[in-house]
Design a protein around this motif. Sequence first.
Motif, PDB file in Angstrom:
ATOM      1  N   GLY A  73       0.034   5.986  -0.033  1.00 17.23           N
ATOM      2  CA  GLY A  73      -0.704   4.839   0.474  1.00 17.23           C
ATOM      3  C   GLY A  73      -2.197   5.041   0.337  1.00 17.23           C
ATOM      4  O   GLY A  73      -2.681   6.099  -0.069  1.00 17.23           O
ATOM      5  N   ALA A  74      -2.953   4.029   0.700  1.00 14.07           N
ATOM      6  CA  ALA A  74      -4.410   4.081   0.552  1.00 14.07           C
ATOM      7  C   ALA A  74      -5.067   4.934   1.635  1.00 14.07           C
ATOM      8  O   ALA A  74      -6.206   5.369   1.474  1.00 14.07           O
ATOM      9  N   SER A 116      -9.756   9.319  -4.817  1.00 13.43           N
ATOM     10  CA  SER A 116      -9.303   8.155  -4.061  1.00 13.43           C
ATOM     11  C   SER A 116     -10.244   7.855  -2.905  1.00 13.43           C
ATOM     12  O   SER A 116     -10.578   6.695  -2.642  1.00 13.43           O
ATOM     13  N   ASP A 169       1.013  11.255   2.618  1.00 18.51           N
ATOM     14  CA  ASP A 169       0.578  10.811   1.293  1.00 18.51           C
ATOM     15  C   ASP A 169       0.212  12.002   0.409  1.00 18.51           C
ATOM     16  O   ASP A 169       0.519  12.009  -0.793  1.00 18.51           O
ATOM     17  N   THR A 173      -7.487   3.385  -8.110  1.00 24.79           N
ATOM     18  CA  THR A 173      -6.929   2.154  -7.529  1.00 24.79           C
ATOM     19  C   THR A 173      -5.695   2.476  -6.705  1.00 24.79           C
ATOM     20  O   THR A 173      -5.214   3.619  -6.678  1.00 24.79           O
ATOM     21  N   ASN A 174      -5.155   1.444  -6.043  1.00 22.03           N
ATOM     22  CA  ASN A 174      -3.910   1.629  -5.295  1.00 22.03           C
ATOM     23  C   ASN A 174      -2.732   1.951  -6.206  1.00 22.03           C
ATOM     24  O   ASN A 174      -1.706   2.460  -5.747  1.00 22.03           O
ATOM     25  N   THR A 189       0.824  -1.215   0.000  1.00 22.73           N
ATOM     26  CA  THR A 189       0.000   0.000   0.000  1.00 22.73           C
ATOM     27  C   THR A 189       0.855   1.261   0.000  1.00 22.73           C
ATOM     28  O   THR A 189       0.438   2.283  -0.508  1.00 22.73           O
ATOM     29  N   SER A 190       2.026   1.225   0.586  1.00 23.51           N
ATOM     30  CA  SER A 190       2.865   2.432   0.596  1.00 23.51           C
ATOM     31  C   SER A 190       4.333   2.079   0.771  1.00 23.51           C
ATOM     32  O   SER A 190       5.047   2.693   1.541  1.00 23.51           O
TER      33      SER A 190
END
Length: 311
Positions: A97-98, A175, A104, A181-182, A89-90
Amino acid sequence: MTSLTRTSSNQAGSTKPEQNMRGWPLVLVLVSILAAAGWAYLIAMVADMVPVMDMSEAGPGMVILNSFNQYAGLPAEARAALAVLCLPTSATFGMPGADMTTVDLVKIFLMWAMMALAMMLPTAVPMLRAYYTELSAQSGSTATPVLLVVTAMFGYLAVWLGYAVAATAAQWALSRAGAMTNMIAPASMALTTSVLFAAGLYQFTPSKKACLRRCWYPRWVFASDDAGPGAMSGLREGLVQGWVCLGCCWAVMTVMFAVGLMNIVWIALLGALMAIEKTFPSRILPPAIGAVLLVWAGLLVSLILLGNAAT
Protein backbone atom coordinates in the motif's frame (compact mmCIF):
# COMPACT_ATOMS: atom_id res chain seq x y z
CA MET A 1 47.79 -58.36 -20.61
CA THR A 2 49.26 -55.48 -18.61
CA SER A 3 48.45 -53.08 -21.45
CA LEU A 4 44.87 -54.33 -21.60
CA THR A 5 44.46 -53.92 -17.84
CA ARG A 6 45.84 -50.38 -17.99
CA THR A 7 43.50 -49.51 -20.85
CA SER A 8 40.47 -50.85 -18.96
CA SER A 9 41.53 -48.88 -15.90
CA ASN A 10 41.85 -45.67 -17.92
CA GLN A 11 38.42 -46.20 -19.46
CA ALA A 12 36.88 -46.72 -16.04
CA GLY A 13 38.54 -43.58 -14.74
CA SER A 14 37.37 -41.52 -17.70
CA THR A 15 33.73 -42.52 -17.22
CA LYS A 16 33.68 -42.06 -13.47
CA PRO A 17 32.74 -38.35 -13.51
CA GLU A 18 29.95 -39.05 -15.97
CA GLN A 19 28.66 -41.83 -13.73
CA ASN A 20 28.70 -39.45 -10.75
CA MET A 21 26.64 -36.93 -12.76
CA ARG A 22 23.61 -39.12 -12.11
CA GLY A 23 22.91 -36.96 -9.04
CA TRP A 24 22.77 -33.75 -11.07
CA PRO A 25 19.06 -34.14 -12.06
CA LEU A 26 18.18 -33.94 -8.34
CA VAL A 27 19.84 -30.53 -8.14
CA LEU A 28 18.16 -29.42 -11.34
CA VAL A 29 14.74 -30.46 -10.03
CA LEU A 30 15.27 -28.42 -6.85
CA VAL A 31 16.36 -25.37 -8.85
CA SER A 32 13.30 -25.77 -11.09
CA ILE A 33 10.94 -26.00 -8.11
CA LEU A 34 12.34 -22.86 -6.47
CA ALA A 35 12.35 -20.89 -9.74
CA ALA A 36 8.78 -22.02 -10.45
CA ALA A 37 7.75 -20.92 -6.95
CA GLY A 38 9.17 -17.47 -7.64
CA TRP A 39 7.33 -17.22 -10.96
CA ALA A 40 4.10 -18.52 -9.40
CA TYR A 41 4.20 -15.80 -6.73
CA LEU A 42 4.89 -13.02 -9.25
CA ILE A 43 2.22 -14.28 -11.65
CA ALA A 44 -0.28 -14.48 -8.77
CA MET A 45 0.50 -10.84 -7.89
CA VAL A 46 -0.06 -9.70 -11.46
CA ALA A 47 -3.15 -11.88 -11.95
CA ASP A 48 -4.75 -10.32 -8.88
CA MET A 49 -3.97 -6.84 -10.21
CA VAL A 50 -5.32 -7.37 -13.73
CA PRO A 51 -9.10 -7.28 -13.03
CA VAL A 52 -9.07 -3.96 -11.16
CA MET A 53 -6.07 -1.95 -12.38
CA ASP A 54 -4.92 -0.20 -15.55
CA MET A 55 -1.94 -2.42 -16.34
CA SER A 56 -0.40 0.14 -18.68
CA GLU A 57 0.54 2.01 -15.49
CA ALA A 58 2.76 -0.94 -14.49
CA GLY A 59 5.30 -0.15 -17.22
CA PRO A 60 6.05 -0.65 -20.92
CA GLY A 61 4.47 -3.73 -22.46
CA MET A 62 1.97 -4.35 -19.67
CA VAL A 63 -0.89 -2.65 -21.51
CA ILE A 64 -1.48 -5.95 -23.31
CA LEU A 65 -2.99 -7.31 -20.08
CA ASN A 66 -5.77 -4.70 -20.21
CA SER A 67 -7.53 -6.94 -22.73
CA PHE A 68 -8.48 -9.08 -19.70
CA ASN A 69 -10.02 -6.33 -17.56
CA GLN A 70 -12.45 -3.40 -17.52
CA TYR A 71 -9.96 -1.13 -19.30
CA ALA A 72 -10.11 -3.08 -22.58
CA GLY A 73 -10.41 -0.77 -25.58
CA LEU A 74 -10.63 2.44 -23.56
CA PRO A 75 -8.61 5.52 -24.57
CA ALA A 76 -5.79 6.69 -22.32
CA GLU A 77 -7.85 9.54 -20.84
CA ALA A 78 -10.63 7.17 -19.77
CA ARG A 79 -8.12 4.72 -18.30
CA ALA A 80 -6.52 7.53 -16.30
CA ALA A 81 -9.90 8.67 -14.95
CA LEU A 82 -10.86 5.14 -13.95
CA ALA A 83 -7.49 4.60 -12.31
CA VAL A 84 -8.03 7.65 -10.09
CA LEU A 85 -11.49 6.44 -9.10
CA CYS A 86 -10.88 2.72 -8.79
CA LEU A 87 -7.20 2.06 -8.12
CA PRO A 88 -6.99 0.31 -4.74
CA THR A 89 -4.07 1.21 -2.47
CA SER A 90 -3.53 -2.25 -0.99
CA ALA A 91 -6.42 -4.44 -2.13
CA THR A 92 -4.52 -7.05 -4.10
CA PHE A 93 -2.36 -9.99 -3.16
CA GLY A 94 1.25 -9.02 -2.47
CA MET A 95 0.80 -5.40 -3.55
CA PRO A 96 2.19 -2.90 -1.01
CA GLY A 97 0.00 0.00 0.00
CA ALA A 98 0.93 3.67 -0.15
CA ASP A 99 1.39 3.95 3.64
CA MET A 100 4.53 1.76 3.69
CA THR A 101 3.72 -0.02 6.92
CA THR A 102 5.76 -2.93 8.26
CA VAL A 103 3.41 -5.31 6.44
CA ASP A 104 4.01 -3.40 3.21
CA LEU A 105 7.79 -3.67 3.68
CA VAL A 106 7.42 -7.42 4.14
CA LYS A 107 5.40 -7.59 0.91
CA ILE A 108 8.10 -5.62 -0.93
CA PHE A 109 10.86 -7.89 0.38
CA LEU A 110 8.88 -10.98 -0.64
CA MET A 111 8.42 -9.53 -4.13
CA TRP A 112 12.17 -8.96 -4.52
CA ALA A 113 12.96 -12.37 -3.03
CA MET A 114 10.63 -14.01 -5.55
CA MET A 115 12.33 -12.02 -8.32
CA ALA A 116 15.64 -13.45 -7.15
CA LEU A 117 14.23 -16.98 -7.43
CA ALA A 118 12.56 -16.35 -10.79
CA MET A 119 15.27 -14.26 -12.47
CA MET A 120 18.62 -15.03 -10.85
CA LEU A 121 18.49 -18.66 -9.75
CA PRO A 122 18.09 -20.01 -13.32
CA THR A 123 21.18 -18.01 -14.35
CA ALA A 124 23.20 -19.97 -11.78
CA VAL A 125 22.53 -23.35 -13.42
CA PRO A 126 25.75 -23.36 -15.55
CA MET A 127 27.82 -22.48 -12.48
CA LEU A 128 26.15 -25.13 -10.33
CA ARG A 129 26.66 -27.76 -13.01
CA ALA A 130 30.32 -26.84 -13.37
CA TYR A 131 30.72 -27.06 -9.59
CA TYR A 132 29.00 -30.45 -9.58
CA THR A 133 31.35 -31.66 -12.31
CA GLU A 134 34.36 -30.47 -10.31
CA LEU A 135 33.17 -32.24 -7.16
CA SER A 136 32.26 -35.40 -9.08
CA ALA A 137 35.83 -35.66 -10.33
CA GLN A 138 37.07 -35.58 -6.73
CA SER A 139 34.47 -37.79 -5.07
CA GLY A 140 33.52 -41.39 -5.68
CA SER A 141 29.98 -40.95 -4.35
CA THR A 142 26.89 -39.15 -5.58
CA ALA A 143 25.69 -37.86 -2.21
CA THR A 144 28.67 -35.59 -1.51
CA PRO A 145 28.44 -33.53 -4.74
CA VAL A 146 24.66 -33.19 -4.37
CA LEU A 147 24.98 -31.97 -0.78
CA LEU A 148 27.68 -29.43 -1.58
CA VAL A 149 25.99 -28.12 -4.71
CA VAL A 150 22.63 -27.70 -2.92
CA THR A 151 24.28 -25.80 -0.07
CA ALA A 152 26.17 -23.72 -2.66
CA MET A 153 22.83 -22.88 -4.24
CA PHE A 154 21.51 -21.60 -0.91
CA GLY A 155 24.69 -19.61 -0.37
CA TYR A 156 24.18 -18.07 -3.80
CA LEU A 157 20.57 -17.23 -2.95
CA ALA A 158 21.63 -15.69 0.37
CA VAL A 159 23.61 -13.05 -1.53
CA TRP A 160 20.58 -12.18 -3.68
CA LEU A 161 18.35 -12.07 -0.62
CA GLY A 162 20.78 -9.46 0.69
CA TYR A 163 20.21 -7.56 -2.56
CA ALA A 164 16.45 -7.93 -1.93
CA VAL A 165 16.89 -6.20 1.44
CA ALA A 166 18.80 -3.33 -0.21
CA ALA A 167 16.21 -3.08 -3.00
CA THR A 168 13.40 -3.01 -0.40
CA ALA A 169 15.09 -0.10 1.36
CA ALA A 170 15.59 1.72 -1.94
CA GLN A 171 11.95 1.20 -2.94
CA TRP A 172 10.77 2.45 0.46
CA ALA A 173 12.91 5.59 0.15
CA LEU A 174 11.79 6.27 -3.42
CA SER A 175 8.13 5.75 -2.50
CA ARG A 176 8.41 8.09 0.47
CA ALA A 177 10.00 10.68 -1.82
CA GLY A 178 7.13 10.38 -4.30
CA ALA A 179 9.35 8.91 -7.03
CA MET A 180 7.25 5.71 -7.33
CA THR A 181 3.57 5.44 -8.22
CA ASN A 182 0.99 3.27 -6.50
CA MET A 183 1.62 0.76 -9.30
CA ILE A 184 5.29 0.71 -8.13
CA ALA A 185 6.50 2.17 -11.41
CA PRO A 186 8.68 5.29 -11.79
CA ALA A 187 6.67 8.48 -11.25
CA SER A 188 8.98 10.62 -13.38
CA MET A 189 11.38 10.41 -16.31
CA ALA A 190 14.17 11.54 -13.99
CA LEU A 191 14.20 8.22 -12.14
CA THR A 192 13.92 6.20 -15.34
CA THR A 193 16.76 7.97 -17.12
CA SER A 194 19.01 7.92 -14.04
CA VAL A 195 18.64 4.17 -13.63
CA LEU A 196 19.15 3.50 -17.35
CA PHE A 197 22.26 5.69 -17.50
CA ALA A 198 23.78 4.07 -14.41
CA ALA A 199 23.03 0.53 -15.62
CA GLY A 200 24.31 1.30 -19.11
CA LEU A 201 27.58 2.82 -17.90
CA TYR A 202 28.23 -0.10 -15.54
CA GLN A 203 28.28 -2.50 -18.50
CA PHE A 204 31.59 -0.90 -19.58
CA THR A 205 33.34 -0.91 -16.20
CA PRO A 206 36.28 -3.18 -15.21
CA SER A 207 34.18 -4.56 -12.33
CA LYS A 208 31.50 -5.75 -14.73
CA LYS A 209 34.06 -7.35 -17.02
CA ALA A 210 35.92 -9.08 -14.17
CA CYS A 211 32.76 -10.46 -12.56
CA LEU A 212 31.30 -11.59 -15.88
CA ARG A 213 34.51 -13.43 -16.73
CA ARG A 214 34.33 -15.22 -13.37
CA CYS A 215 30.76 -16.24 -14.25
CA TRP A 216 31.95 -17.62 -17.60
CA TYR A 217 34.96 -19.42 -16.14
CA PRO A 218 34.33 -20.11 -12.42
CA ARG A 219 37.32 -20.43 -10.09
CA TRP A 220 36.48 -22.64 -7.14
CA VAL A 221 37.70 -21.24 -3.85
CA PHE A 222 36.63 -24.07 -1.55
CA ALA A 223 36.37 -27.05 -3.92
CA SER A 224 39.44 -28.63 -2.25
CA ASP A 225 38.79 -27.59 1.33
CA ASP A 226 41.50 -28.83 3.69
CA ALA A 227 38.82 -29.70 6.24
CA GLY A 228 37.29 -32.13 3.77
CA PRO A 229 34.00 -31.83 1.86
CA GLY A 230 31.05 -30.64 3.89
CA ALA A 231 28.00 -28.42 3.87
CA MET A 232 29.93 -25.36 5.05
CA SER A 233 32.37 -25.72 2.18
CA GLY A 234 29.50 -25.65 -0.33
CA LEU A 235 27.82 -22.75 1.47
CA ARG A 236 30.97 -20.65 1.36
CA GLU A 237 31.47 -21.49 -2.30
CA GLY A 238 27.91 -20.38 -3.02
CA LEU A 239 28.46 -17.10 -1.18
CA VAL A 240 31.57 -16.41 -3.25
CA GLN A 241 29.87 -17.27 -6.56
CA GLY A 242 26.77 -15.31 -5.54
CA TRP A 243 28.90 -12.25 -4.81
CA VAL A 244 30.51 -12.57 -8.25
CA CYS A 245 27.07 -12.85 -9.85
CA LEU A 246 25.87 -9.80 -7.92
CA GLY A 247 28.84 -7.82 -9.23
CA CYS A 248 27.92 -8.94 -12.74
CA CYS A 249 24.15 -8.45 -12.71
CA TRP A 250 23.07 -5.94 -10.07
CA ALA A 251 22.85 -3.06 -12.56
CA VAL A 252 20.72 -4.94 -15.10
CA MET A 253 18.51 -6.19 -12.25
CA THR A 254 18.09 -2.60 -11.06
CA VAL A 255 16.64 -1.67 -14.47
CA MET A 256 13.39 -2.95 -12.93
CA PHE A 257 13.19 0.41 -11.14
CA ALA A 258 13.07 2.06 -14.58
CA VAL A 259 10.47 -0.17 -16.24
CA GLY A 260 8.16 -0.90 -13.29
CA LEU A 261 8.73 -3.36 -10.49
CA MET A 262 5.67 -5.46 -11.32
CA ASN A 263 6.33 -5.42 -15.07
CA ILE A 264 6.32 -9.16 -15.62
CA VAL A 265 7.18 -8.69 -19.30
CA TRP A 266 10.49 -7.09 -18.34
CA ILE A 267 11.07 -9.55 -15.50
CA ALA A 268 11.08 -12.31 -18.12
CA LEU A 269 13.11 -10.28 -20.63
CA LEU A 270 15.83 -9.18 -18.21
CA GLY A 271 16.02 -12.65 -16.62
CA ALA A 272 16.57 -14.23 -20.04
CA LEU A 273 19.10 -11.54 -20.98
CA MET A 274 21.17 -12.11 -17.83
CA ALA A 275 21.03 -15.88 -18.32
CA ILE A 276 22.33 -15.55 -21.90
CA GLU A 277 25.00 -13.04 -20.88
CA LYS A 278 26.32 -15.28 -18.10
CA THR A 279 26.14 -18.55 -20.04
CA PHE A 280 27.68 -17.70 -23.40
CA PRO A 281 31.04 -15.88 -23.41
CA SER A 282 30.83 -12.90 -25.74
CA ARG A 283 32.76 -9.67 -26.17
CA ILE A 284 29.85 -8.10 -28.02
CA LEU A 285 26.74 -8.72 -25.91
CA PRO A 286 27.69 -6.93 -22.63
CA PRO A 287 28.70 -3.63 -24.28
CA ALA A 288 25.73 -3.95 -26.64
CA ILE A 289 23.41 -4.11 -23.64
CA GLY A 290 25.13 -1.06 -22.19
CA ALA A 291 24.84 0.83 -25.47
CA VAL A 292 21.12 0.09 -25.76
CA LEU A 293 20.49 1.32 -22.20
CA LEU A 294 22.50 4.50 -22.79
CA VAL A 295 20.75 5.25 -26.09
CA TRP A 296 17.38 4.59 -24.45
CA ALA A 297 18.23 7.01 -21.64
CA GLY A 298 19.50 9.57 -24.14
CA LEU A 299 16.26 9.41 -26.12
CA LEU A 300 14.24 9.97 -22.96
CA VAL A 301 16.37 12.97 -22.04
CA SER A 302 15.83 14.36 -25.56
CA LEU A 303 12.08 13.96 -25.15
CA ILE A 304 12.20 15.77 -21.81
CA LEU A 305 14.21 18.64 -23.29
CA LEU A 306 11.91 18.90 -26.31
CA GLY A 307 8.89 18.93 -24.04
CA ASN A 308 10.38 21.69 -21.90
CA ALA A 309 11.29 23.69 -25.01
CA ALA A 310 7.74 23.37 -26.35
CA THR A 311 6.29 24.82 -23.16
